[in-house]
Scaffold this active site. Structure first.
Site, short mmCIF file in Angstrom:
data_model
loop_
_atom_site.label_atom_id
_atom_site.label_comp_id
_atom_site.label_asym_id
_atom_site.label_seq_id
_atom_site.Cartn_x
_atom_site.Cartn_y
_atom_site.Cartn_z
N VAL A 66 -16.43 12.34 17.76
CA VAL A 66 -16.31 12.87 16.40
C VAL A 66 -15.54 11.94 15.47
O VAL A 66 -15.57 12.11 14.25
CB VAL A 66 -15.66 14.27 16.40
CG1 VAL A 66 -16.56 15.28 17.08
CG2 VAL A 66 -14.26 14.24 17.02
N TYR A 168 0.36 15.61 16.11
CA TYR A 168 -0.51 16.77 16.35
C TYR A 168 -0.32 17.82 15.25
O TYR A 168 -1.29 18.38 14.72
CB TYR A 168 -0.19 17.37 17.72
CG TYR A 168 -1.11 18.48 18.15
CD1 TYR A 168 -2.41 18.21 18.57
CD2 TYR A 168 -0.68 19.81 18.17
CE1 TYR A 168 -3.25 19.23 18.99
CE2 TYR A 168 -1.52 20.83 18.58
CZ TYR A 168 -2.81 20.53 18.99
OH TYR A 168 -3.64 21.55 19.39
N SER A 171 -2.03 16.69 12.10
CA SER A 171 -3.49 16.77 12.17
C SER A 171 -3.96 18.21 12.01
O SER A 171 -4.93 18.49 11.29
CB SER A 171 -4.00 16.18 13.49
OG SER A 171 -3.65 17.00 14.60
N ILE A 216 -2.16 28.08 25.05
CA ILE A 216 -3.30 28.57 25.81
C ILE A 216 -3.37 27.83 27.13
O ILE A 216 -3.10 26.62 27.19
CB ILE A 216 -4.61 28.38 25.02
CG1 ILE A 216 -4.50 28.97 23.61
CG2 ILE A 216 -5.79 28.99 25.77
CD1 ILE A 216 -4.28 30.46 23.55
#
Length: 275
Positions: A66, A168, A171, A216
């Site tokens: 991507v 992170y 982003s 998660i």
């Protein structure tokens, strides 16, 4: 549940399909009767779901980085060719789940690790959305009075911050801002397209929402040392990490017409860690 969501016979594109949340998304959408077009840079890790379900839905995958604009353009074109080949609807749903971490304290964080995270998580999401939102594609989707749903996977880290994750957090914060701006732009585009096709009162619209997962249980979090995990869990009111299926189930709702008046929202799936 399958009847309530009414997702059967829709086509969805899922980036980052090879593991963690992406893999759970594939299983969830496929089980609801969607045809699924998967993409990932590591196609060797992609797992196909059990095909013995009641639907005749199709599934395929393609390799895609991507970070590369040409790759995402090819991904969407391949997905459209996949739909045409199998005589199924053009993909009206995309879930951008491709993402990476390159953690480090700010004084140790290399420019390469900063760029890798921003290029994958933020620019990669932009590339996929831009290719998905070609005017001719959106006109084709709305011409059938069918809505379109763009779902971006963000993170609660963008709201809370986290030690060692400045790249992170930046982003995923960008993903939040992009989602909100995109929702307004797509609402405007939907109205213009509906007017141009003589359906000014149509409710068919292109919507954009984000899901902000907390911690998660995925390969990304399984590398966290156990003592730090326990410290994190103690700050989660539900006292556990979430499962990838928790995020996937929220995505199903946002993809369905049951959320047709929901756009520009960033939904936390975090066990209330942000409270």
């Amino acid at each position: 549940m399958q009847n309530w969501l009414q997702l059967a016979n829709k086509t969805v594109i899922i980036t980052g399909s090879a593991s963690g949340i992406g893999s759970a998304l594939v299983d969830a959408f496929y089980s609801q009767g969607c045809s699924v077009f998967m993409s990932d840079i590591k196609t060797e890790n992609i797992k196909y779901p059990n095909t013995s379900n009641i639907y005749k839905n199709k599934i395929a995958h393609v390799k895609c980085d991507v970070r590369c604009k040409d790759d995402t353009i090819a991904m969407i074109q391949n997905a459209d060719n996949f739909a045409k080949e199998h005589d199924i609807p053009i993909a009206s749903i995309i879930v951008n789940a491709a993402g990476i971490t390159r953690d480090g304290f700010i004084h140790d964080l290399t420019e390469e690790n900063y760029d890798d995270v921003l290029d994958t998580n933020l620019k990669g999401t932009f590339h996929s959305i831009q290719a998905f939102c070609r005017p001719d594609r959106l006109e084709k989707i709305l011409s059938t009075n069918t809505g379109s749903s763009i779902i971006n996977i963000g993170s609660v880290i963008s709201e809370r911050g986290n030690i060692g994750q400045t790249n992170y957090a930046a982003s995923k914060g960008g993903v939040v801002g992009m989602t909100r701006a995109l929702a307004k732009e797509m609402a405007y585009q939907s109205i213009q397209i509906n007017k141009s096709r003589g359906e000014p009162n149509s409710h068919a619209a292109i919507r954009a929402n984000a899901i902000l997962p907390g911690f998660i249980d995925t390969p990304m979090t399984q590398t966290v040392p156990s003592n730090i995990k326990q410290r994190i869990i103690s700050g989660i009111p539900l006292r556990r990490f979430g499962e990838p299926t928790d995020v996937a189930n929220m995505a199903l709702f946002l993809a369905s017409d049951r959320s047709s008046y929901v756009t520009g929202e960033c939904w936390e799936c975090s066990g209330a860690i942000a409270i």
